[in-house]
Design a protein around this motif. Structure first.
Motif, short mmCIF file in Angstrom:
data_model
loop_
_atom_site.label_atom_id
_atom_site.label_comp_id
_atom_site.label_asym_id
_atom_site.label_seq_id
_atom_site.Cartn_x
_atom_site.Cartn_y
_atom_site.Cartn_z
N LYS A 1 20.38 6.41 -15.64
CA LYS A 1 19.47 5.58 -14.85
C LYS A 1 18.35 4.99 -15.69
CE LYS A 1 20.39 7.65 -10.47
NZ LYS A 1 19.94 8.04 -9.20
N THR A 2 17.85 5.75 -16.66
CA THR A 2 16.79 5.25 -17.53
C THR A 2 17.28 4.04 -18.31
OG1 THR A 2 16.00 7.50 -17.79
CG2 THR A 2 15.17 5.88 -19.35
N PRO B 1 7.22 13.38 -13.99
CA PRO B 1 6.19 13.83 -13.04
C PRO B 1 6.07 12.93 -11.82
CG PRO B 1 5.22 13.43 -15.23
CD PRO B 1 6.68 13.15 -15.32
N ILE B 2 6.25 11.64 -12.01
CA ILE B 2 6.15 10.73 -10.86
C ILE B 2 7.33 10.94 -9.93
CG2 ILE B 2 6.15 8.31 -10.13
CD1 ILE B 2 4.54 7.72 -12.71
N LEU B 3 8.53 11.12 -10.48
CA LEU B 3 9.70 11.40 -9.63
C LEU B 3 9.52 12.71 -8.88
CD1 LEU B 3 12.52 10.61 -8.63
CD2 LEU B 3 13.46 11.83 -10.61
N ALA B 4 9.03 13.74 -9.56
CA ALA B 4 8.79 15.02 -8.89
C ALA B 4 7.77 14.86 -7.76
CB ALA B 4 8.31 16.06 -9.90
N TYR B 5 6.73 14.09 -8.02
CA TYR B 5 5.71 13.81 -6.99
C TYR B 5 6.35 13.11 -5.79
CZ TYR B 5 2.05 10.84 -4.88
OH TYR B 5 1.23 10.17 -4.03
N LEU B 6 7.14 12.10 -6.05
CA LEU B 6 7.77 11.35 -4.96
C LEU B 6 8.74 12.21 -4.17
CD1 LEU B 6 8.35 8.00 -6.90
CD2 LEU B 6 6.72 8.38 -5.02
N ILE B 7 9.50 13.06 -4.85
CA ILE B 7 10.41 13.97 -4.15
C ILE B 7 9.60 14.96 -3.32
CG2 ILE B 7 12.08 15.85 -4.42
CD1 ILE B 7 13.16 14.34 -6.89
N ALA C 1 12.88 8.76 -3.26
CA ALA C 1 12.02 8.94 -4.43
C ALA C 1 12.51 8.10 -5.61
CB ALA C 1 11.97 10.41 -4.82
N GLU C 2 13.81 8.07 -5.83
CA GLU C 2 14.36 7.28 -6.94
C GLU C 2 14.16 5.78 -6.71
OE1 GLU C 2 18.36 8.73 -7.31
OE2 GLU C 2 17.73 10.41 -8.57
N ASP C 3 14.31 5.34 -5.46
CA ASP C 3 14.06 3.93 -5.14
C ASP C 3 12.61 3.56 -5.41
OD1 ASP C 3 16.68 3.60 -4.36
OD2 ASP C 3 16.25 3.64 -2.20
N ILE D 1 0.44 3.04 -7.96
CA ILE D 1 1.49 2.11 -7.50
C ILE D 1 2.49 2.87 -6.63
CG2 ILE D 1 3.43 0.66 -8.21
CD1 ILE D 1 1.81 -0.01 -10.77
N ALA D 2 2.94 4.04 -7.09
CA ALA D 2 3.92 4.83 -6.34
C ALA D 2 3.37 5.23 -4.98
CB ALA D 2 4.32 6.07 -7.14
N THR D 3 2.12 5.66 -4.95
CA THR D 3 1.49 6.05 -3.69
C THR D 3 1.40 4.87 -2.73
OG1 THR D 3 0.21 7.77 -4.80
CG2 THR D 3 -0.61 7.03 -2.66
N ASN D 4 1.01 3.72 -3.24
CA ASN D 4 0.92 2.52 -2.39
C ASN D 4 2.28 2.10 -1.87
OD1 ASN D 4 -1.85 2.39 -2.61
ND2 ASN D 4 -1.80 0.95 -4.33
#
Length: 198
Positions: free
Chosen positions: A3-4, A42-48, A57-59, A88-91
Protein backbone atom coordinates in the motif's frame (compact mmCIF):
# COMPACT_ATOMS: atom_id res chain seq x y z
CA UNK A 1 2.20 -4.07 -4.51
CA UNK A 2 2.44 -2.79 -0.92
CA UNK A 3 0.00 0.00 0.00
CA UNK A 4 2.85 2.40 0.73
CA UNK A 5 4.28 1.83 -2.74
CA UNK A 6 0.86 2.20 -4.34
CA UNK A 7 0.28 5.50 -2.55
CA UNK A 8 3.74 6.79 -3.45
CA UNK A 9 3.22 5.75 -7.09
CA UNK A 10 -0.08 7.62 -7.29
CA UNK A 11 1.32 10.66 -5.55
CA UNK A 12 4.66 10.75 -7.31
CA UNK A 13 5.85 14.25 -7.98
CA UNK A 14 8.28 13.32 -10.74
CA UNK A 15 7.64 14.58 -14.25
CA UNK A 16 9.20 13.15 -17.39
CA UNK A 17 9.26 16.43 -19.30
CA UNK A 18 11.99 18.29 -17.48
CA UNK A 19 15.19 16.78 -16.05
CA UNK A 20 15.62 19.65 -13.57
CA UNK A 21 12.14 19.06 -12.24
CA UNK A 22 12.95 15.35 -11.94
CA UNK A 23 15.79 15.96 -9.51
CA UNK A 24 13.74 18.44 -7.46
CA UNK A 25 10.76 16.12 -7.47
CA UNK A 26 12.96 13.18 -6.51
CA UNK A 27 14.16 15.05 -3.45
CA UNK A 28 10.58 16.01 -2.59
CA UNK A 29 9.50 12.41 -3.08
CA UNK A 30 12.28 11.19 -0.80
CA UNK A 31 11.26 13.72 1.84
CA UNK A 32 7.66 12.61 1.53
CA UNK A 33 8.56 8.92 1.77
CA UNK A 34 10.63 9.65 4.86
CA UNK A 35 7.77 11.61 6.43
CA UNK A 36 5.30 8.88 5.49
CA UNK A 37 7.49 6.16 7.00
CA UNK A 38 7.85 8.14 10.23
CA UNK A 39 4.18 9.06 10.65
CA UNK A 40 1.89 6.60 8.88
CA UNK A 41 1.87 3.87 11.53
CA UNK A 42 0.94 6.11 14.47
CA UNK A 43 -1.69 7.91 12.43
CA UNK A 44 -3.17 4.61 11.19
CA UNK A 45 -3.21 3.27 14.75
CA UNK A 46 -4.95 6.47 15.89
CA UNK A 47 -7.55 6.19 13.13
CA UNK A 48 -8.21 2.52 13.90
CA UNK A 49 -8.46 3.30 17.61
CA UNK A 50 -10.94 6.11 17.04
CA UNK A 51 -13.08 4.50 14.32
CA UNK A 52 -12.78 0.86 15.33
CA UNK A 53 -12.60 -0.05 11.64
CA UNK A 54 -9.44 -0.73 9.69
CA UNK A 55 -11.04 -0.15 6.28
CA UNK A 56 -12.23 3.32 7.24
CA UNK A 57 -8.91 4.09 8.91
CA UNK A 58 -6.96 3.15 5.77
CA UNK A 59 -9.23 5.31 3.59
CA UNK A 60 -8.82 8.30 5.89
CA UNK A 61 -5.06 7.73 6.12
CA UNK A 62 -4.74 7.79 2.35
CA UNK A 63 -6.88 10.92 2.10
CA UNK A 64 -4.79 12.56 4.85
CA UNK A 65 -1.58 12.23 2.84
CA UNK A 66 -3.32 13.28 -0.37
CA UNK A 67 -4.54 16.47 1.31
CA UNK A 68 -1.07 17.07 2.75
CA UNK A 69 0.50 16.78 -0.70
CA UNK A 70 -2.13 18.94 -2.39
CA UNK A 71 -1.60 21.72 0.15
CA UNK A 72 2.19 21.36 -0.08
CA UNK A 73 2.81 23.18 3.21
CA UNK A 74 6.03 25.13 3.66
CA UNK A 75 8.98 23.31 5.17
CA UNK A 76 8.26 22.36 8.77
CA UNK A 77 9.92 20.37 11.51
CA UNK A 78 9.06 16.68 11.80
CA UNK A 79 7.00 17.17 14.98
CA UNK A 80 5.09 20.06 13.41
CA UNK A 81 4.39 18.00 10.26
CA UNK A 82 3.24 15.12 12.45
CA UNK A 83 0.77 17.36 14.33
CA UNK A 84 -0.40 18.80 11.02
CA UNK A 85 -1.08 15.31 9.65
CA UNK A 86 -2.98 14.35 12.82
CA UNK A 87 -5.07 17.50 12.40
CA UNK A 88 -5.89 16.66 8.79
CA UNK A 89 -6.85 13.10 9.82
CA UNK A 90 -9.00 14.36 12.68
CA UNK A 91 -10.78 16.85 10.42
CA UNK A 92 -11.41 14.17 7.80
CA UNK A 93 -12.95 11.90 10.46
CA UNK A 94 -15.20 14.70 11.66
CA UNK A 95 -16.29 15.42 8.10
CA UNK A 96 -17.25 11.76 7.68
CA UNK A 97 -19.24 11.80 10.92
CA UNK A 98 -21.01 15.05 9.98
CA UNK A 99 -22.09 13.45 6.71
CA UNK A 100 -23.43 10.48 8.68
CA UNK A 101 -20.76 8.06 7.46
CA UNK A 102 -19.35 5.61 9.99
CA UNK A 103 -21.75 6.86 12.66
CA UNK A 104 -20.87 4.03 15.00
CA UNK A 105 -17.82 1.92 15.52
CA UNK A 106 -19.70 -1.24 16.34
CA UNK A 107 -17.41 -3.61 14.46
CA UNK A 108 -14.12 -4.83 15.81
CA UNK A 109 -11.18 -4.32 13.53
CA UNK A 110 -9.74 -7.28 11.67
CA UNK A 111 -7.78 -9.95 13.47
CA UNK A 112 -4.46 -8.32 12.62
CA UNK A 113 -5.12 -5.60 15.18
CA UNK A 114 -6.87 -7.69 17.81
CA UNK A 115 -5.00 -8.32 21.04
CA UNK A 116 -2.59 -11.22 21.15
CA UNK A 117 -4.19 -14.10 23.07
CA UNK A 118 -0.77 -15.03 24.49
CA UNK A 119 -0.48 -11.71 26.29
CA UNK A 120 -1.40 -11.91 29.98
CA UNK A 121 -3.61 -8.82 29.91
CA UNK A 122 -5.79 -9.79 26.95
CA UNK A 123 -8.98 -9.34 29.01
CA UNK A 124 -7.93 -5.83 29.95
CA UNK A 125 -7.24 -5.04 26.30
CA UNK A 126 -10.66 -6.31 25.28
CA UNK A 127 -12.33 -4.30 28.08
CA UNK A 128 -10.55 -1.12 27.02
CA UNK A 129 -11.44 -1.76 23.37
CA UNK A 130 -15.11 -2.31 24.33
CA UNK A 131 -15.14 0.84 26.47
CA UNK A 132 -13.57 2.88 23.65
CA UNK A 133 -16.29 1.70 21.26
CA UNK A 134 -18.95 2.91 23.68
CA UNK A 135 -17.44 6.39 23.88
CA UNK A 136 -18.12 9.37 21.64
CA UNK A 137 -15.71 9.92 18.75
CA UNK A 138 -14.25 13.11 20.24
CA UNK A 139 -13.63 11.31 23.55
CA UNK A 140 -11.81 8.53 21.72
CA UNK A 141 -9.73 11.08 19.79
CA UNK A 142 -8.66 12.93 22.93
CA UNK A 143 -7.84 9.82 24.94
CA UNK A 144 -5.85 8.34 22.07
CA UNK A 145 -3.83 11.49 21.45
CA UNK A 146 -3.13 11.97 25.16
CA UNK A 147 -2.36 8.43 26.28
CA UNK A 148 -1.24 6.54 23.21
CA UNK A 149 0.50 9.32 21.31
CA UNK A 150 1.62 11.05 24.52
CA UNK A 151 0.68 14.52 23.29
CA UNK A 152 0.45 17.44 25.71
CA UNK A 153 -2.73 19.52 25.98
CA UNK A 154 -1.18 22.18 23.73
CA UNK A 155 -0.21 19.58 21.11
CA UNK A 156 -3.69 18.04 21.21
CA UNK A 157 -5.16 21.52 20.77
CA UNK A 158 -3.06 22.05 17.64
CA UNK A 159 -3.90 18.59 16.29
CA UNK A 160 -7.65 18.94 16.84
CA UNK A 161 -8.23 22.67 16.41
CA UNK A 162 -9.64 23.00 19.93
CA UNK A 163 -8.49 25.49 22.56
CA UNK A 164 -6.06 24.26 25.21
CA UNK A 165 -8.56 24.86 28.03
CA UNK A 166 -11.24 23.01 26.07
CA UNK A 167 -8.86 20.08 25.64
CA UNK A 168 -8.25 19.98 29.41
CA UNK A 169 -11.95 19.97 30.21
CA UNK A 170 -12.96 17.52 27.48
CA UNK A 171 -10.08 15.18 28.32
CA UNK A 172 -11.05 15.25 32.00
CA UNK A 173 -14.61 14.32 31.08
CA UNK A 174 -13.42 11.60 28.69
CA UNK A 175 -11.26 10.07 31.45
CA UNK A 176 -14.23 10.08 33.82
CA UNK A 177 -16.44 8.41 31.23
CA UNK A 178 -13.78 5.79 30.46
CA UNK A 179 -13.38 5.05 34.17
CA UNK A 180 -17.14 4.70 34.56
CA UNK A 181 -17.33 2.34 31.59
CA UNK A 182 -14.41 0.23 32.84
CA UNK A 183 -15.52 0.11 36.49
CA UNK A 184 -18.47 -2.27 35.96
CA UNK A 185 -16.18 -4.60 34.00
CA UNK A 186 -13.67 -4.60 36.86
CA UNK A 187 -16.46 -5.31 39.36
CA UNK A 188 -17.70 -8.23 37.24
CA UNK A 189 -14.18 -9.69 37.06
CA UNK A 190 -13.72 -9.34 40.83
CA UNK A 191 -17.05 -11.11 41.49
CA UNK A 192 -16.11 -13.85 39.04
CA UNK A 193 -12.75 -14.36 40.77
CA UNK A 194 -14.45 -14.48 44.18
CA UNK A 195 -16.99 -17.08 43.02
CA UNK A 196 -14.18 -19.27 41.64
CA UNK A 197 -12.44 -19.24 45.04
CA UNK A 198 -15.58 -20.44 46.86
Amino acid sequence: MHKTDALAARLSWTGEEDAAMDSTASIAEQEFRSLYDATSRPILAYLIGVTGRRDVAEDVLQETYCRFLVRQPAAMEATEARRYLFRIATNLLRDRWRRGEDATASELVDEGSLPDANMPDVNTQMDVRRAMQMMKPRERELLWLAYVEGMSHAEIAKATGLGTMSVRLLLFRARQRAAALLRPLEDQERKSDESKRV
